[in-house]
Design a protein around this motif. Sequence first.
Motif, short mmCIF file in Angstrom:
data_model
loop_
_atom_site.label_atom_id
_atom_site.label_comp_id
_atom_site.label_asym_id
_atom_site.label_seq_id
_atom_site.Cartn_x
_atom_site.Cartn_y
_atom_site.Cartn_z
N THR A 203 0.84 -1.20 0.00
CA THR A 203 0.00 0.00 0.00
C THR A 203 0.88 1.25 0.00
O THR A 203 2.07 1.21 0.32
CB THR A 203 -0.93 0.05 1.23
OG1 THR A 203 -0.18 0.34 2.40
CG2 THR A 203 -1.69 -1.26 1.39
N SER A 204 0.26 2.36 -0.32
CA SER A 204 0.98 3.63 -0.38
C SER A 204 1.07 4.31 0.98
O SER A 204 1.43 5.48 1.08
CB SER A 204 0.28 4.57 -1.38
OG SER A 204 -1.10 4.68 -1.11
N ILE A 205 0.78 3.56 2.04
CA ILE A 205 0.84 4.09 3.40
C ILE A 205 2.28 4.10 3.90
O ILE A 205 2.99 3.09 3.80
CB ILE A 205 -0.03 3.23 4.35
CG1 ILE A 205 -1.49 3.24 3.91
CG2 ILE A 205 0.10 3.71 5.78
CD1 ILE A 205 -2.14 4.60 3.89
N GLY A 206 2.71 5.26 4.43
CA GLY A 206 4.06 5.31 5.00
C GLY A 206 4.66 6.71 4.93
O GLY A 206 4.13 7.60 4.25
N TYR A 207 5.76 6.89 5.61
CA TYR A 207 6.47 8.17 5.59
C TYR A 207 7.29 8.33 4.32
O TYR A 207 7.28 7.46 3.44
CB TYR A 207 7.36 8.29 6.84
CG TYR A 207 6.58 8.43 8.13
CD1 TYR A 207 5.93 9.62 8.45
CD2 TYR A 207 6.46 7.37 9.02
CE1 TYR A 207 5.20 9.76 9.62
CE2 TYR A 207 5.74 7.48 10.20
CZ TYR A 207 5.10 8.69 10.50
OH TYR A 207 4.39 8.81 11.65
N GLY A 208 8.04 9.41 4.24
CA GLY A 208 8.72 9.83 3.01
C GLY A 208 9.45 8.76 2.23
O GLY A 208 9.25 8.61 1.02
N THR A 209 10.29 7.98 2.89
CA THR A 209 11.07 6.99 2.16
C THR A 209 10.28 5.73 1.80
O THR A 209 10.86 4.78 1.25
CB THR A 209 12.33 6.59 2.94
OG1 THR A 209 11.96 6.13 4.24
CG2 THR A 209 13.29 7.77 3.06
N SER A 210 8.99 5.73 2.09
CA SER A 210 8.16 4.64 1.57
C SER A 210 7.87 4.88 0.09
O SER A 210 7.46 3.97 -0.63
CB SER A 210 6.84 4.53 2.33
OG SER A 210 6.00 5.64 2.06
N PHE A 211 8.09 6.14 -0.37
CA PHE A 211 7.94 6.49 -1.79
C PHE A 211 6.61 6.03 -2.38
O PHE A 211 6.56 5.42 -3.44
CB PHE A 211 9.11 5.95 -2.62
CG PHE A 211 10.45 6.48 -2.20
CD1 PHE A 211 10.77 7.82 -2.36
CD2 PHE A 211 11.40 5.63 -1.64
CE1 PHE A 211 12.00 8.32 -1.95
CE2 PHE A 211 12.64 6.12 -1.24
CZ PHE A 211 12.94 7.48 -1.40
N GLY A 212 5.53 6.31 -1.63
CA GLY A 212 4.20 6.01 -2.12
C GLY A 212 3.94 4.53 -2.35
O GLY A 212 3.11 4.16 -3.19
N GLY A 213 4.62 3.68 -1.60
CA GLY A 213 4.41 2.24 -1.70
C GLY A 213 5.52 1.50 -2.43
O GLY A 213 5.54 0.26 -2.44
N MET A 214 6.46 2.22 -3.03
CA MET A 214 7.54 1.56 -3.78
C MET A 214 8.43 0.73 -2.86
O MET A 214 8.87 -0.36 -3.24
CB MET A 214 8.39 2.60 -4.52
CG MET A 214 7.73 3.16 -5.77
SD MET A 214 7.39 1.89 -7.02
CE MET A 214 9.04 1.31 -7.39
N THR A 215 8.70 1.23 -1.65
CA THR A 215 9.54 0.49 -0.72
C THR A 215 8.88 -0.84 -0.34
O THR A 215 9.52 -1.90 -0.34
CB THR A 215 9.81 1.32 0.54
OG1 THR A 215 10.55 2.49 0.17
CG2 THR A 215 10.61 0.54 1.57
N ALA A 216 7.57 -0.80 -0.04
CA ALA A 216 6.84 -2.03 0.29
C ALA A 216 6.80 -2.98 -0.91
O ALA A 216 6.99 -4.19 -0.75
CB ALA A 216 5.42 -1.69 0.74
#
Length: 253
Positions: A203-216
């Motif tokens: 999901t796109s849930i997360g702080y800055g470095t989650s990059f809108g879900g790319m990290t997940a």
Amino acid sequence: MNQENLKNILNQVAKGSLSIENAQKQLTHISFENIDFAQIDHHRSLRKGFPEVIFGQGKTSEQIIGIMEKMIIHEDIILVTRLKQEKAQKIISAFQGADYFEDAKFLWLKKNEPKITGIGKILVISAGTSDIPVAKEAFLTAQAMGNEIESIFDVGVAGIHRLFAHQEKIINAAVIIVVAGMEGALPSVVAGMVKAPVIAVPTSIGYGTSFGGMTALLGMLNSCSSNIAVVNIDNGFGAGFMASSINHVSAAG
């Protein structure tokens, strides 16, 4: 046009209770129907076992209503995804019996309740409460497609003991959907506990470095658990559809 409706028409023709001409009229749009702004795939139920699903984002409420008016003639259930509340209210006014789920941005219109045709139970798990809207989209999609389904919400790795409290339910599921944002770790944990296929939904849930879900997404794609498949960011619908497809494999034929 689903298999049951087609068989019914052919049986009526065979018995003489329906003329060839009237049957021809009913089957005129068995392939697709052009209504200017959309070409509705009426054949999809025959080809894939479930009707075309309307993607609400980017469509006007009038366009969605126009598509639904043509589909409901042939189908027992219609789903609309990514639908904002203001559009949903107009659609509900046009179709008595339509239900809208605001958290999932999801609407369905049913002639009949879906029959349970899946072979096992699908389980939907969310890492956090913030992931529930995407998890609910997956849940409702799989439910609409004729599956027994349960959910467990807010059992992410920040408090992993919460997940283990549901171990029996997790182990007994035929297919598991795991929805997570942030670093996307939960699907790997769940997949390591079971032999069932696990569908991971970033999901796109997360702080800055989650990059809108790319990290997940990247974390899930790099999982060391081998029974994981990954869908696109926030794609609860795709996860629910795939889970249902897997859960119907032994029933196919």
